[in-house]
Motif scaffolding. Sequence first.
Motif, PDB file in Angstrom:
ATOM      1  N   VAL A 129       0.843  -1.204   0.000  1.00  0.00           N
ATOM      2  CA  VAL A 129       0.000   0.000   0.000  1.00  0.00           C
ATOM      3  C   VAL A 129       0.880   1.257   0.000  1.00  0.00           C
ATOM      4  O   VAL A 129       0.611   2.222  -0.719  1.00  0.00           O
ATOM      5  CB  VAL A 129      -0.969  -0.010   1.203  1.00  0.00           C
ATOM      6  N   LEU A 130       1.967   1.232   0.776  1.00  0.00           N
ATOM      7  CA  LEU A 130       2.879   2.382   0.813  1.00  0.00           C
ATOM      8  C   LEU A 130       3.540   2.597  -0.540  1.00  0.00           C
ATOM      9  O   LEU A 130       3.725   3.732  -0.998  1.00  0.00           O
ATOM     10  CB  LEU A 130       3.954   2.170   1.889  1.00  0.00           C
ATOM     11  N   TYR A 131       3.898   1.504  -1.204  1.00  0.00           N
ATOM     12  CA  TYR A 131       4.594   1.595  -2.498  1.00  0.00           C
ATOM     13  C   TYR A 131       3.775   2.366  -3.531  1.00  0.00           C
ATOM     14  O   TYR A 131       4.312   3.127  -4.333  1.00  0.00           O
ATOM     15  CB  TYR A 131       4.906   0.178  -3.006  1.00  0.00           C
ATOM     16  N   GLU A 132       2.474   2.180  -3.500  1.00  0.00           N
ATOM     17  CA  GLU A 132       1.587   2.826  -4.473  1.00  0.00           C
ATOM     18  C   GLU A 132       1.728   4.356  -4.436  1.00  0.00           C
ATOM     19  O   GLU A 132       1.663   5.007  -5.469  1.00  0.00           O
ATOM     20  CB  GLU A 132       0.136   2.437  -4.157  1.00  0.00           C
ATOM     21  N   PHE A 133       1.921   4.905  -3.239  1.00  0.00           N
ATOM     22  CA  PHE A 133       1.879   6.366  -3.069  1.00  0.00           C
ATOM     23  C   PHE A 133       3.222   6.985  -2.684  1.00  0.00           C
ATOM     24  O   PHE A 133       3.302   8.205  -2.540  1.00  0.00           O
ATOM     25  CB  PHE A 133       0.817   6.732  -2.023  1.00  0.00           C
ATOM     26  N   GLY A 134       4.242   6.157  -2.518  1.00  0.00           N
ATOM     27  CA  GLY A 134       5.547   6.713  -2.143  1.00  0.00           C
ATOM     28  C   GLY A 134       6.662   5.695  -2.279  1.00  0.00           C
ATOM     29  O   GLY A 134       7.308   5.359  -1.278  1.00  0.00           O
ATOM     30  N   PRO A 135       6.925   5.236  -3.496  1.00  0.00           N
ATOM     31  CA  PRO A 135       7.930   4.177  -3.661  1.00  0.00           C
ATOM     32  C   PRO A 135       9.319   4.572  -3.141  1.00  0.00           C
ATOM     33  O   PRO A 135      10.074   3.711  -2.703  1.00  0.00           O
ATOM     34  CB  PRO A 135       7.941   3.905  -5.170  1.00  0.00           C
ATOM     35  N   ASP A 136       9.630   5.860  -3.190  1.00  0.00           N
ATOM     36  CA  ASP A 136      10.955   6.291  -2.721  1.00  0.00           C
ATOM     37  C   ASP A 136      10.905   7.003  -1.374  1.00  0.00           C
ATOM     38  O   ASP A 136      11.876   7.638  -0.958  1.00  0.00           O
ATOM     39  CB  ASP A 136      11.605   7.185  -3.788  1.00  0.00           C
ATOM     40  N   ALA A 137       9.781   6.894  -0.700  1.00  0.00           N
ATOM     41  CA  ALA A 137       9.632   7.548   0.601  1.00  0.00           C
ATOM     42  C   ALA A 137      10.529   6.891   1.655  1.00  0.00           C
ATOM     43  O   ALA A 137      10.857   5.707   1.574  1.00  0.00           O
ATOM     44  CB  ALA A 137       8.166   7.482   1.046  1.00  0.00           C
ATOM     45  N   ARG A 138      10.921   7.713   2.641  1.00  0.00           N
ATOM     46  CA  ARG A 138      11.678   7.200   3.801  1.00  0.00           C
ATOM     47  C   ARG A 138      10.700   6.562   4.778  1.00  0.00           C
ATOM     48  O   ARG A 138       9.606   7.075   5.000  1.00  0.00           O
ATOM     49  CB  ARG A 138      12.397   8.343   4.522  1.00  0.00           C
ATOM     50  N   VAL A 139      11.115   5.463   5.359  1.00  0.00           N
ATOM     51  CA  VAL A 139      10.300   4.790   6.377  1.00  0.00           C
ATOM     52  C   VAL A 139      11.118   4.741   7.663  1.00  0.00           C
ATOM     53  O   VAL A 139      12.192   4.123   7.697  1.00  0.00           O
ATOM     54  CB  VAL A 139       9.947   3.341   5.956  1.00  0.00           C
ATOM     55  N   MET A 140      10.640   5.445   8.694  1.00  0.00           N
ATOM     56  CA  MET A 140      11.346   5.454   9.982  1.00  0.00           C
ATOM     57  C   MET A 140      10.529   4.669  10.998  1.00  0.00           C
ATOM     58  O   MET A 140       9.332   4.894  11.137  1.00  0.00           O
ATOM     59  CB  MET A 140      11.519   6.890  10.469  1.00  0.00           C
ATOM     60  N   MET A 141      11.201   3.753  11.664  1.00  0.00           N
ATOM     61  CA  MET A 141      10.519   2.928  12.664  1.00  0.00           C
ATOM     62  C   MET A 141      11.155   3.203  14.010  1.00  0.00           C
ATOM     63  O   MET A 141      12.373   3.135  14.153  1.00  0.00           O
ATOM     64  CB  MET A 141      10.704   1.445  12.335  1.00  0.00           C
ATOM     65  N   GLY A 142      10.309   3.529  14.990  1.00  0.00           N
ATOM     66  CA  GLY A 142      10.854   3.880  16.291  1.00  0.00           C
ATOM     67  C   GLY A 142      10.063   3.280  17.434  1.00  0.00           C
ATOM     68  O   GLY A 142       9.002   2.669  17.232  1.00  0.00           O
ATOM     69  N   ASN A 143      10.602   3.476  18.631  1.00  0.00           N
ATOM     70  CA  ASN A 143       9.942   2.971  19.843  1.00  0.00           C
ATOM     71  C   ASN A 143      10.245   3.882  21.024  1.00  0.00           C
ATOM     72  O   ASN A 143      10.860   4.941  20.862  1.00  0.00           O
ATOM     73  CB  ASN A 143      10.379   1.523  20.127  1.00  0.00           C
ATOM     74  N   ASP A 144       9.849   3.437  22.210  1.00  0.00           N
ATOM     75  CA  ASP A 144      10.057   4.233  23.423  1.00  0.00           C
ATOM     76  C   ASP A 144      11.525   4.414  23.773  1.00  0.00           C
ATOM     77  O   ASP A 144      11.894   5.367  24.447  1.00  0.00           O
ATOM     78  CB  ASP A 144       9.420   3.526  24.630  1.00  0.00           C
ATOM     79  N   SER A 145      12.346   3.465  23.348  1.00  0.00           N
ATOM     80  CA  SER A 145      13.758   3.492  23.732  1.00  0.00           C
ATOM     81  C   SER A 145      14.616   4.307  22.779  1.00  0.00           C
ATOM     82  O   SER A 145      15.834   4.191  22.789  1.00  0.00           O
ATOM     83  CB  SER A 145      14.314   2.071  23.783  1.00  0.00           C
ATOM     84  N   ALA A 146      13.950   5.073  21.927  1.00  0.00           N
ATOM     85  CA  ALA A 146      14.661   5.902  20.948  1.00  0.00           C
ATOM     86  C   ALA A 146      15.503   5.081  19.986  1.00  0.00           C
ATOM     87  O   ALA A 146      16.450   5.591  19.387  1.00  0.00           O
ATOM     88  CB  ALA A 146      15.510   6.971  21.637  1.00  0.00           C
ATOM     89  N   GLU A 147      15.177   3.796  19.830  1.00  0.00           N
ATOM     90  CA  GLU A 147      15.821   3.016  18.760  1.00  0.00           C
ATOM     91  C   GLU A 147      15.176   3.478  17.458  1.00  0.00           C
ATOM     92  O   GLU A 147      13.961   3.660  17.405  1.00  0.00           O
ATOM     93  CB  GLU A 147      15.567   1.524  18.946  1.00  0.00           C
ATOM     94  N   LEU A 148      15.977   3.664  16.442  1.00  0.00           N
ATOM     95  CA  LEU A 148      15.434   4.137  15.173  1.00  0.00           C
ATOM     96  C   LEU A 148      16.016   3.317  14.029  1.00  0.00           C
ATOM     97  O   LEU A 148      17.240   3.173  13.917  1.00  0.00           O
ATOM     98  CB  LEU A 148      15.774   5.619  14.995  1.00  0.00           C
TER      99      LEU A 148
END
Length: 126
Positions: free
Chosen positions: A86-105
Amino acid sequence: MNLAKDAATRAYAPYSKFLVGAALETDDGRIFTGCNVENASYGLGRCAEQTAIQKMVSEGGRKFTRIAVFTHSSPPSSPCGACRQVLYEFGPDARVMMGNDSAELIEYTVRGLLPGAFGPDNLEQA
Ligand code: THU
């Protein structure tokens, strides 16, 4: 990521108890957030990323440049296979950042998460 974290507080996840929030930015600078929305008919649940995309498209957005996904898991969890498509359809070159409470990125691009993707271009060659 702060907006994604805030969206996660609105997750409706009484079955999995797995809270997910997403926040994306469009190419014209608008921000849309989303959370996962589960259902008693389990298969009808919607992921946070897809909620954000549907909000964007229904408000006229067609392209996003980056998306943040927040979970309470460590390492931060990444978009499921359906969300990647679904993301690919609207932003194939978009950045994807995944984070949590521990500031892991963790950071990827949509294309990097879905190598050899099927997308709109494929249909033009039919
Ligand atoms: N979930 C998301 O919101 N995004 C993903 O990319 C993975 C999974 C949600 C779906 C479900 O409500 C819960 O997390 C557990 O799978």
